[in-house]
Every structure is written in structure tokens, then in C-alpha cells.
Design a protein around this motif. Sequence first.
Motif, PDB file in Angstrom:
ATOM      1  N   ALA A   1     -10.567   3.231   3.840  1.00  0.00           N
ATOM      2  CA  ALA A   1      -9.952   3.833   2.658  1.00  0.00           C
ATOM      3  C   ALA A   1      -8.831   2.943   2.119  1.00  0.00           C
ATOM      4  CB  ALA A   1      -9.418   5.222   2.989  1.00  0.00           C
ATOM      5  N   ILE A   2      -8.012   2.423   3.047  1.00  0.00           N
ATOM      6  CA  ILE A   2      -6.926   1.532   2.625  1.00  0.00           C
ATOM      7  C   ILE A   2      -7.495   0.299   1.926  1.00  0.00           C
ATOM      8  CG2 ILE A   2      -5.117  -0.019   3.468  1.00  0.00           C
ATOM      9  CD1 ILE A   2      -4.173   2.767   3.593  1.00  0.00           C
ATOM     10  N   ALA A   3      -8.520  -0.292   2.558  1.00  0.00           N
ATOM     11  CA  ALA A   3      -9.123  -1.495   1.974  1.00  0.00           C
ATOM     12  C   ALA A   3      -9.704  -1.191   0.605  1.00  0.00           C
ATOM     13  CB  ALA A   3     -10.206  -2.039   2.899  1.00  0.00           C
ATOM     14  N   ALA A   4     -10.382  -0.044   0.500  1.00  0.00           N
ATOM     15  CA  ALA A   4     -10.981   0.327  -0.785  1.00  0.00           C
ATOM     16  C   ALA A   4      -9.892   0.500  -1.840  1.00  0.00           C
ATOM     17  CB  ALA A   4     -11.782   1.623  -0.636  1.00  0.00           C
ATOM     18  N   PHE A   5      -8.797   1.157  -1.432  1.00  0.00           N
ATOM     19  CA  PHE A   5      -7.695   1.375  -2.365  1.00  0.00           C
ATOM     20  C   PHE A   5      -7.124   0.039  -2.842  1.00  0.00           C
ATOM     21  CE2 PHE A   5      -3.054   1.665  -2.874  1.00  0.00           C
ATOM     22  CZ  PHE A   5      -3.022   2.449  -4.023  1.00  0.00           C
ATOM     23  N   LEU A   6      -6.852  -0.862  -1.888  1.00  0.00           N
ATOM     24  CA  LEU A   6      -6.267  -2.154  -2.255  1.00  0.00           C
ATOM     25  C   LEU A   6      -7.212  -2.952  -3.154  1.00  0.00           C
ATOM     26  CD1 LEU A   6      -4.650  -3.206   1.137  1.00  0.00           C
ATOM     27  CD2 LEU A   6      -3.484  -2.493  -0.942  1.00  0.00           C
ATOM     28  N   ASN A   7      -8.485  -2.998  -2.757  1.00  0.00           N
ATOM     29  CA  ASN A   7      -9.435  -3.790  -3.536  1.00  0.00           C
ATOM     30  C   ASN A   7      -9.616  -3.228  -4.943  1.00  0.00           C
ATOM     31  OD1 ASN A   7      -9.884  -5.678  -1.548  1.00  0.00           O
ATOM     32  ND2 ASN A   7     -11.573  -4.521  -0.638  1.00  0.00           N
TER      33      ASN A   7
END
Lengths: 270, 290, 257
Positions: free
Chosen positions: C237-243
Amino acid sequence: MSATTQQISAPSPGIVLRLKRYMLRHPGVARLGVVLLLFVAWEIAARWFVDPMFLAPPSKVLFAFDDVLATRGVPAALRLTFFELAIAFSIAVVIGVVVGLAVGLSKFGNRSFMPIILLLYGIPQITILPIFILYFGIGAASKIAFGVTHGMFPIMMAVVAGVQNIKPILMVSARSMGASRWQILRYVIYPHMIPSFFSGMRLGMTGVLLGVLLAELYVSTAGIGYFTSVFTQNFDPTKLLGLVAMLAAMAIVLNEVVRRAEVHFARWRD
Amino acid sequence: MTTIATPDAAKADAAIRVRNVSHHFGEEGEARHVRALLDTSLDVERGELLCLIGPSGCGKSTLLNVMGGLFEPTTGTVTVGDKPVRGPMPHDIAFIFQENALFPWNTIFENIMLGMTFQGVPKSEREDRARRALEAVGLDEFADHYPSQLSGGMRQRAALARALSLETSILLMDEPFGALDEQTRMVLGEDLSVLLSRSKKTIVFVTHSLGEAVFLADRVAVFSARPGTIKEVIEIDEPHPRKPEFMTSAKFHTLRDRLYELLHDEIRKSMSQSAKPKRAYEDAVAKGEA
Amino acid sequence: MSAPRDRFKGGLASRLVQVGFLVAISVLWYLATTRWGVNKLLLPNPLNVWDQLVDVIAKGEYLNDLRITLTELAFAFAISMVSGTLIGFAISRSPYFTKVFEPLFAGIYSIPIILFLPLYVLFFGLGPASKIALGTTISFFPVVLSTIAGFSNVDRVLVTAAKSMGASDYQLFRYVLVPAALPVILTGLRMGFTVALLSIIGSETIASLGGLGHRIVNLAENMDMARMFAYIVFAIAIAAFLNTTVSVLEARGKRQR
């Protein structure tokens, strides 16, 4: 800049100028020079400036290849890695092509499944690496599986793109000459797909290398990962660099093979 | 209602008969909805070269595509000989498109062979016919080149060779020289005139160029602005093959001026319309509605 | 006549397929753990994972690991962004240097640089320094390559036109070169960010003392499956948010040039 230097040095060139001009005409040679320079800097740094516990000079690494290969288990681990790469790549290509064609050739399939593929492709797979090891063990299976999941998506995307980006005029033109569905597939879509298929293969190979090597490095109780951690813990940079260099060479050769294939099959593009 | 059909006596000899054809892109009420062609009727006589000329987006390309069965008209009918047109008719009609429609992954020779494969020519005949077609357009030395290795003019010659090799009685050309420079078009136009005066083909030729229309055509059909229909048909009474001298004759200029006069207002009208029709047309082609 | 309705129906069917796919996976996952007796140590119950996720977030347990990962990412990306664009611009000024360096960088970029992780660990230790160094190295290449490509592919006509109007070197840079090259550079920066994030979580997974990747491995080693899955979901989720954030910034930057 290059042009003016050449003009000024036209009369009676000395050896330095001649060398300079040669380099200007052959950027490849200069590139080789840059690489050599980097190695020399590394050699100097490792010999005189950096603690030998951490860095070994390239000259020593080169002569340590024998040592590395003589370490019990290393040749087997390298062979196994190569085998994993080959298997993972083959599986990734098969899955990528089959799924890519299925999704790319049907409008409905494309609209329905492309978002799912993009979603899966977007997941940082590295976070689930521990699950792969848990399910498939520390042997070749987990590494192959991890390589496949990294390699298949770029191939899928490339096949879908290759099937779809055909200039409409070519399809219309084929239809106007009476081409059947099968003939359009065989003579228009298929040849059009080939170059992007091969660039997908190249990206797929990059993915497979990443996946397999990540898994290899992660598992520190067997294979490459075991040896890298042993060499690191023993502060043996010579052997560590030797092993890494061999793996890098493997990666470069595999990349180059796929890249050559790509260039070969895309030669009709001007 | 424009009905530019030849008198009944000549009708028997019409190669293509267009009756009350209208064509819309998109659906009524949609943003992309464009009425490209409005209630158009036309007879193309056997063996004549008919030019369609008009402002951009007037529907002349649409009409050509409808004639060739690449678009199904929204209303109206087209017959070729005595067959109603319901789809591509590769045995009667060959197309040459504006863009380069050669397959880039095949050599020129392979491209011509492939056209005959699609059309269903027996294998034994293909090679011979391909060679003859290449000779006819003067490209025999370039048989093994890829399209990307040739100039734009040579590519269109190759496309012409591919169409000739299909040995159809009708040739539909959609701005075939549109992407070429003026000088190349002139030379290709002359060559085309010579080539076609020998072949007795029926040709419909879409163009933007007034000079090209007068130089090549037996009759020129002038379109109104969108929604397009045929405004007037002008006869060009000059034997084929046309000589370059024709282009400097007073007759040529009179005819050209007459065309310009007919077109001028329509061009103004079409320029005040948006640039959408081209988009709608391309969308239709891309979606395969065509 | 019915074409738009058909299109609508087609879109609806596609949505249904997509939702069905996700639902099917969740249901299969649930059934596998509750009915079919798949070992809990291999696949935890999804409800259990959800509880753990709520627990992780509620207690703020993730904060320390997230902070480590994000700090590493920030340093790595900042360094590669600055060095990549500067070096890329410098190289792009000379067609000759471009010819010398561009293939060199492209060649190195095609090697899986993660291979050098053991060297970085040997050199910089198990802490954040090795992650930053590796993340910087890996993200440097897409940034520098796109900067070179962006600046060296600026349409000559634009440059000539600006010069003919008397543009100074600075004006040429500010009003022609940068806006023309920006879309390509932004794409490179986005790619650099993504690979930096991946390589940092990756190196945390392989050899580290802290960070999200480290936490996942730690839980895996302790066979705390439900919590590990929870952390995986969290990390994704964090990675998706950042990307997504970076992609949005990229799109906005491209529009505003």
C-alpha cells in the motif's frame, strides 16, 4: 567542440593530437578508455588507500577467479543459477506470450484483464519474496518461480502492445486485398509483433535476472547467497568480487544474446 | 438532392453505381458524431478516370471507402457491375492509400506477392505477375528493398505495382500522392497517365490538388463542404496519355480556374468547421468499423 | 444504432470480470484457510491478517520501520536526482561525450545492479548507508539516461529559432532546453524513484537491521504469518501510494511546463 579541434590541428599533427583525433573519430575507443580509467582508479584506491578487508584491486580479483572456482560448491552454485535463469526465462516467455496473445487479440480480454495485469505488475514483488521461499523452499524452485513472476509481465505487455499498435491502414489494406482473418493474423499481426516481442524478451530477461538473483542473494543458506555471505563475513573481498564479477558476466552475456536477437529480428525497421 | 448520374442509355456501362449514399461516423448526439456524406449519387463509367475533389473533411475519402466496401454506408447502396457492395471486393477493386500501406517487414517483392496471396492468385502465377507489375512501374531493380529503404515516391510506385498485380478492373486511389512533394507528384502523375491509358482500368482518384485533377481526370466531381455531397461534375476532354505540354495549355488553365471557382467558397466554409472529421474517420478505421 | 449501449454493456462486463477476479481470489483464500485445511503456517486466514493489519496501524508499530525505509529512500533519490540530472546535462552538451557515455551507462544499467549488494554491505555495513548507496546507484541510471536523451533530442529548429530572436545562453536554457527536455526527464525521475524504492526494500529484505523489508523477513523467520502478510499488505500500500503520487507529480509537471 570536436569539429573545431579537428580543424585547428590540421597541419603537421603531433602524436598527442593524432591520438586525440583518433579518439574523436572513435567514441567507442574513448569509452573503452573511460572503463580502463575506472579500473585503474579502482586499482590505485584498493592498493594504497582502502583497507584490504573491504576492497581488493581488480588485478587481484582477476587472478582470484581460479580460487573462487576452486571453492567447494561454487561451480555447482553458478551452474545451478544459470540453469534457474534458463528455466525461468523459458517459462516467463511461454506464459508471457500465451497470456499476452489472449489478452491482446480480444477487445474484451484486453479491457477486462489489462487492468488486472497492470495491478499485479505494479506490486513490488520483492515484498513477497519470503512467501516464495516459504512455499517453494530454498532450492531452485523458489528462485525459478521468483524469476518467472519478474520476467513474465514485461513480455506480456510487449506482446499486447505488439499485437495492438498496428497502423490501421495496414489492416484496412490487407482487408481490401481480400485477406482472411487467419491471413491477417499470419501476415500482418504476427510480423508486426516480432520486434516488440523481442524487446519484451529483453525486458523479460532483465526481470528474470533480477528475480533469480534477488532470490539467490536472499537465501543465505544455499547457493550464491550462501557464498556471498560467507565471503562477506570472512572479509574476503577478493573472492566476493570474483564471484560477483562472474555473475555479472553471466548477466551481460545473457542480455547480449537477447539484444542481438532483437536487433536481428527488427532489421526491417529502417 | 444531387443526382449526378449519367443518362439511362449509358447506365448499362457504369462500373460503379452509387445511389443515395449517406455516411455518419459515431452516433447521433455523441460528441464524435459527424455527418461525413449526405445523399450522394454517382455513376463511374467503365474505363474512365474520375477525380473526387473537395475541401478537407468533405467526405470524398469516405465515398471512396464506401465504394470499395471498406465502410458500410449508413444509408444508400453501391453496386459494382451488377453486384451490390457489402464488403471488400478484392477481385474487382484494388486500393491505393495516401499513407504508405506497404507492409514494412516485407520487401517490395514480398509485398506484391502477399497481395496476390490475399486475393487468392494461384502460386504458380504470382511470381510472374509480380515481376511484370514491378517492371510496369520501373521498380524492378528495387524488388528486394524494404519499404523503409525507398523514397516516398518509390514507395507509392510499389503500392501501385501491388495494386496492378491484382489485375482488378477498378482502381480506387485515396490521395495516393498526398504525402509527396510537388515535383515527384508531377512525374508520378505523368507516369500514371501513360500506364493507365494502356490498361483500360476504371479509376476513382481522390485528390486535393486542382492541377492533378485536371491533368489526370476524364471527369472531376467537385464536393461541397461537410456534410459533403457532389456539387458539380466537370468533363476534361483531352485524350490519354496526357502530355506534360497539356499542363501549360490555355485549356488546362481555364479548367483549373473553373474548378477553383467552384471550390473556393466550399474551402472557406470547411475551414470554419472544426478539424474533427479527420479524427472521426481515423477512429472509425482504428476501431475496424471501416 | 445500439452501438453506444453495446459499448456500455462491454464496459460493464469488463468491470464485472475485474471485480469477480478480485472477489474470487479473496473467497478462494478464505475457503482455503477455513474449509480446505491449508496449513496456517503457509497461508493465514485473511480475517486474521486484517486484524493484524489493524493492530499494526493502531499501535503505530510500523512507524520506526517506515521511517527507516523512507529516510533511505529520500537520501537515495535526492542524491541520484541531483547527480543524475547534473551529469546528464553536462554530458548532453557535447554530442561526443554523449556518444562515449550514453552506451556505457545503458550497458551498466542492463546488468542487475542488485548483484553488487554484498559489496555494498561489506563496504557500508548492514545499516541504512548500504541501502542508500545501492538505491542511489540503481536510480542514478534511469535519471542520467533520460536527462541525456531529453536534452540531446531537443528539436534543432526550436534552438535556431530562439537564437535568431536573440536568446542568451541562459534564456535558451530556461525557455527552450528545459521545457523541451522536461517530459523525458520527468519520466526518468519517476522510473528512478520506483527502482530506488524497489531496491531499498529489496536490500532491506536481503541484509539489513531495520526497515519494512527487514520487518517482513523477520516475521517470516519467526513464522508469524498473519502479521507478515499484514506487513506485506502495508508495504504494498505504501509503495502504491508513493508511486501514484510520483506519477501524478510527473503528469502535472508535464502539463505545466
